[in-house]
Design a protein around this motif. Structure first.
Motif, PDB file in Angstrom:
ATOM      1  N   SER A 119       0.846  -1.189   0.000  1.00 45.78           N
ATOM      2  CA  SER A 119       0.000   0.000   0.000  1.00 45.78           C
ATOM      3  C   SER A 119       0.885   1.244   0.000  1.00 45.78           C
ATOM      4  O   SER A 119       2.077   1.182   0.295  1.00 45.78           O
ATOM      5  CB  SER A 119      -0.961  -0.006   1.195  1.00 45.78           C
ATOM      6  OG  SER A 119      -0.285   0.186   2.416  1.00 45.78           O
ATOM      7  N   ALA A 134      -3.782  -7.353  -3.886  1.00 48.47           N
ATOM      8  CA  ALA A 134      -4.091  -6.063  -4.512  1.00 48.47           C
ATOM      9  C   ALA A 134      -5.311  -5.422  -3.873  1.00 48.47           C
ATOM     10  O   ALA A 134      -5.333  -4.212  -3.612  1.00 48.47           O
ATOM     11  CB  ALA A 134      -4.305  -6.247  -6.017  1.00 48.47           C
ATOM     12  N   SER A 138      -4.912  -1.813  -1.843  1.00 47.19           N
ATOM     13  CA  SER A 138      -5.295  -0.669  -2.677  1.00 47.19           C
ATOM     14  C   SER A 138      -6.130   0.330  -1.880  1.00 47.19           C
ATOM     15  O   SER A 138      -6.766  -0.011  -0.877  1.00 47.19           O
ATOM     16  CB  SER A 138      -6.087  -1.149  -3.891  1.00 47.19           C
ATOM     17  OG  SER A 138      -7.318  -1.722  -3.503  1.00 47.19           O
TER      18      SER A 138
END
Length: 270
Positions: A119, A134, A138
């Motif tokens: 991140s 992911a 994110s």
């Protein structure tokens, strides 16, 4: 000497299962002598959760702040001129290259693994490996170090587990999500240095004034609230490391009672 096979067996005995999403805080030193070091421990963790599981670690950069303990220690006693020089030469945060600070060798092992995703928060980033990496990393908002719009919020949604591997509740970052959910939290300004397309820049934001100084007390209260052998918290050894495994959602929801009672007041009544 501990091997990948023996560590994997320990993890499975503790309750780590295939396809689990796991937030890991770890001390490799506590595990004892490991053949292959942090790489072997990471391999054991990946074997335990399998290809459908996701591993997450904190990769915080606590020194990247004008108010962090690390910054205050480094600048204590400096003249005004020296302080200005120190600030302008602080390394800016880059998700792709900035090492974590004080998070341990396993966290760094995850961070530098080619498939890892990290991140982008300049102070409280997380790195992850696996199919949910992911999604979990994110959208980490600048003004949300450890709240709903951080990876902790995604881990709560994914019903992840927390593994404290050779470390205590003092470092359990999931408790910060409970802290953020309390009404009327004191907020303060954070300043940090980041790398942009135009070079190093300072950025500032407002967020909760986080305090982990009593997380050890919170953890002891949490553990005492669980009937031995019948609750959601499992305890065992990974190598030589005393370790705990528990659902993150359960810990966050239960800890909210402790915070709502005025931090420690609930523990005093237990």
């Amino acid at each position: 000497m501990h091997t990948e096979a023996s560590l994997t067996a320990d993890l499975r005995r503790l309750g780590v299962t295939k396809a689990m999403t796991l937030l890991v805080h770890a001390s490799l030193r506590s595990v004892g002598l490991v053949q292959g070091g942090s790489r072997t421990l990471l391999s054991a963790l990946r074997e335990a959760v399998g290809p459908d599981g996701t591993l997450v670690v904190p990769t915080f950069t606590t020194g990247n702040s004008l108010t962090s303990p690390a910054y205050l220690r480094s600048t204590r006693g400096l003249t005004r001129h020296q302080l200005l020089s120190y600030r302008e030469n602080m390394e800016p945060f880059s998700p792709a290259s900035t090492p974590s600070d004080g998070m341990g060798r396993l966290a760094e092992e995850v961070r530098v693994t080619p498939a890892a995703v990290r991140s982008t928060h300049p102070q409280t980033s997380f790195a992850a490996l696996g199919p949910l990496a992911a999604r979990i990393t994110s959208g980490h908002a600048l003004d949300c170090l450890l709240g709903e719009r951080s990876p902790l919020g995604r881990l709560y949604e994914e019903e992840a587990y927390v593994l404290l591997l050779g470390v205590g509740f003092e470092v359990c970052s999931a408790f910060h999500l409970s802290e953020c959910r309390q009404p009327g939290q004191v907020r303060r300004r954070y300043d940090c240095r980041v790398m942009t397309e135009d070079g190093p820049r300072w950025t500032a934001f407002l967020d909760v004034d986080h305090d982990d100084s009593d997380f050890g007390d919170l953890g002891r209260w949490l553990e005492a609230s669980v009937p031995a052998g019948r609750g959601p918290l499992d305890r065992g050894r990974i190598g030589a490391a005393d370790s705990r495994l528990f659902p993150l959602r359960w810990a966050v929801d239960t800890a909210s009672r402790w915070f709502a009672a005025g931090r420690g007041a609930e523990a005093d009544r237990a």
